[in-house]
Design a protein around this motif. Structure first.
Motif, PDB file in Angstrom:
ATOM      1  N   ILE A   1       0.711  -1.274   0.015  1.00  0.00           N
ATOM      2  CA  ILE A   1      -0.084   0.100   0.034  1.00  0.00           C
ATOM      3  C   ILE A   1       0.871   1.287   0.174  1.00  0.00           C
ATOM      4  O   ILE A   1       0.625   2.217  -0.651  1.00  0.00           O
ATOM      5  CB  ILE A   1      -0.997  -0.224   1.179  1.00  0.00           C
ATOM      6  CG1 ILE A   1      -2.091  -1.075   0.964  1.00  0.00           C
ATOM      7  CG2 ILE A   1      -1.569   1.433   1.344  1.00  0.00           C
ATOM      8  CD1 ILE A   1      -2.930  -1.359   2.170  1.00  0.00           C
TER       9      ILE A   1
ATOM     10  N   VAL B   1       2.844   2.733  -3.164  1.00  0.00           N
ATOM     11  CA  VAL B   1       2.237   3.387  -4.120  1.00  0.00           C
ATOM     12  C   VAL B   1       2.116   4.920  -3.765  1.00  0.00           C
ATOM     13  O   VAL B   1       1.640   5.085  -2.689  1.00  0.00           O
ATOM     14  CB  VAL B   1       0.713   3.049  -4.401  1.00  0.00           C
ATOM     15  CG1 VAL B   1      -0.120   3.752  -5.266  1.00  0.00           C
ATOM     16  CG2 VAL B   1       0.674   1.618  -4.620  1.00  0.00           C
TER      17      VAL B   1
ATOM     18  N   GLU C   1      -1.929   8.349  -6.340  1.00  0.00           N
ATOM     19  CA  GLU C   1      -2.424   7.236  -7.016  1.00  0.00           C
ATOM     20  C   GLU C   1      -2.965   6.012  -6.033  1.00  0.00           C
ATOM     21  O   GLU C   1      -3.514   4.977  -6.382  1.00  0.00           O
ATOM     22  CB  GLU C   1      -1.446   6.780  -7.838  1.00  0.00           C
ATOM     23  CG  GLU C   1      -0.964   7.749  -8.975  1.00  0.00           C
ATOM     24  CD  GLU C   1       0.489   7.511  -9.389  1.00  0.00           C
ATOM     25  OE1 GLU C   1       0.997   6.354  -9.116  1.00  0.00           O
ATOM     26  OE2 GLU C   1       1.240   8.581  -9.678  1.00  0.00           O
ATOM     27  N   ARG C   2      -2.504   6.306  -4.632  1.00  0.00           N
ATOM     28  CA  ARG C   2      -3.073   4.824  -3.907  1.00  0.00           C
ATOM     29  C   ARG C   2      -4.372   4.714  -3.942  1.00  0.00           C
ATOM     30  O   ARG C   2      -5.287   5.736  -3.367  1.00  0.00           O
ATOM     31  CB  ARG C   2      -2.412   5.354  -2.653  1.00  0.00           C
ATOM     32  CG  ARG C   2      -2.431   4.453  -1.553  1.00  0.00           C
ATOM     33  CD  ARG C   2      -1.861   4.794  -0.277  1.00  0.00           C
ATOM     34  NE  ARG C   2      -0.394   5.030  -0.423  1.00  0.00           N
ATOM     35  CZ  ARG C   2       0.455   5.517   0.668  1.00  0.00           C
ATOM     36  NH1 ARG C   2      -0.270   5.768   1.635  1.00  0.00           N
ATOM     37  NH2 ARG C   2       1.533   5.817   0.460  1.00  0.00           N
ATOM     38  N   VAL C   3      -5.007   3.812  -4.014  1.00  0.00           N
ATOM     39  CA  VAL C   3      -6.438   3.225  -4.066  1.00  0.00           C
ATOM     40  C   VAL C   3      -6.767   3.063  -2.572  1.00  0.00           C
ATOM     41  O   VAL C   3      -7.817   3.339  -2.204  1.00  0.00           O
ATOM     42  CB  VAL C   3      -6.629   2.112  -5.234  1.00  0.00           C
ATOM     43  CG1 VAL C   3      -8.170   1.668  -5.023  1.00  0.00           C
ATOM     44  CG2 VAL C   3      -6.282   2.548  -6.416  1.00  0.00           C
ATOM     45  N   VAL C   4      -6.099   2.304  -1.929  1.00  0.00           N
ATOM     46  CA  VAL C   4      -6.311   1.681  -0.484  1.00  0.00           C
ATOM     47  C   VAL C   4      -5.266   2.933   0.388  1.00  0.00           C
ATOM     48  O   VAL C   4      -4.491   2.714   0.067  1.00  0.00           O
ATOM     49  CB  VAL C   4      -6.031   0.284  -0.391  1.00  0.00           C
ATOM     50  CG1 VAL C   4      -6.128  -0.032   1.119  1.00  0.00           C
ATOM     51  CG2 VAL C   4      -6.595  -0.599  -1.444  1.00  0.00           C
TER      52      VAL C   4
END
Length: 180
Positions: free
Chosen positions: A125, A128, A132-135
């Motif tokens: 996690i 990233v 751009e980090r989704v989580v």
């Protein structure tokens, strides 16, 4: 030392041992003062501490990796698969969970594999970049630990089962106190 922690005179201890099943953090038992006291007394018997004490903490879980949530368990499963692939590519041996050898119920309390998987998930996690980090990074990790012998013959409940929380972001600790 407990008195100093409650009065804010010392920092709370964060653990980062290879067998910490929820990964690094400040470990607490959720709503189980008795299990916390048993653990503290066992540490005194082993000579790790001079005196047993239990403190309470008010915690805001923040963004919590909750290991009783199906969604979060799938994240952990994905991290496991990634870790297996990484170890295969590098030729490293996968860690394993194991007991301490003297535990008659073989609870496998040395959670080397689980710790490695959780740490790998955090690293995935955090690798990233933020935009751009989704989580988002997890502040806390919460999980159910089945421990001890069967509560009764044929049952699925265990004598010392408990919920534990590892606080990664100490800003989530909102207060420290002595239980009643």
């Amino acid at each position: 030392m407990a008195e100093q922690a409650v009065n804010g005179k010392i920092d709370l201890i964060q653990s980062d041992r290879a067998y910490d099943w929820l990964g690094p953090g400040f470990y607490i038992w959720e709503s189980d003062e008795q299990r916390a006291r048993e653990w503290a007394e066992a540490k005194v018997r082993r000579g790790d501490y001079a005196e047993a004490a239990v403190i309470g903490a008010a915690i805001d879980l923040g963004n919590c990796l909750d290991l009783v949530s199906r969604h979060d368990l799938e994240l952990v499963r994905g991290a496991y698969r990634s870790l297996v692939k990484q170890h295969a590519e590098t030729g490293l041996q996968m860690p394993t969970n194991r007991g301490v050898g003297t535990d008659p119920d073989d609870d496998r309390v040395l959670r080397l594999l689980d710790c490695a998987v959780i740490k790998h998930l955090h690293a995935m996690i955090e690798s990233v970049p933020l935009p751009e980090r989704v989580v988002p990074a997890f502040d806390t990790v919460r999980g159910m630990f089945g421990e001890g012998g069967q509560l009764y013959p044929g049952g699925g409940f265990r004598e010392r089962s408990h919920v534990q929380i590892a606080v990664r972001n100490m800003d989530c600790v909102k207060g420290i106190f002595f239980p009643r």
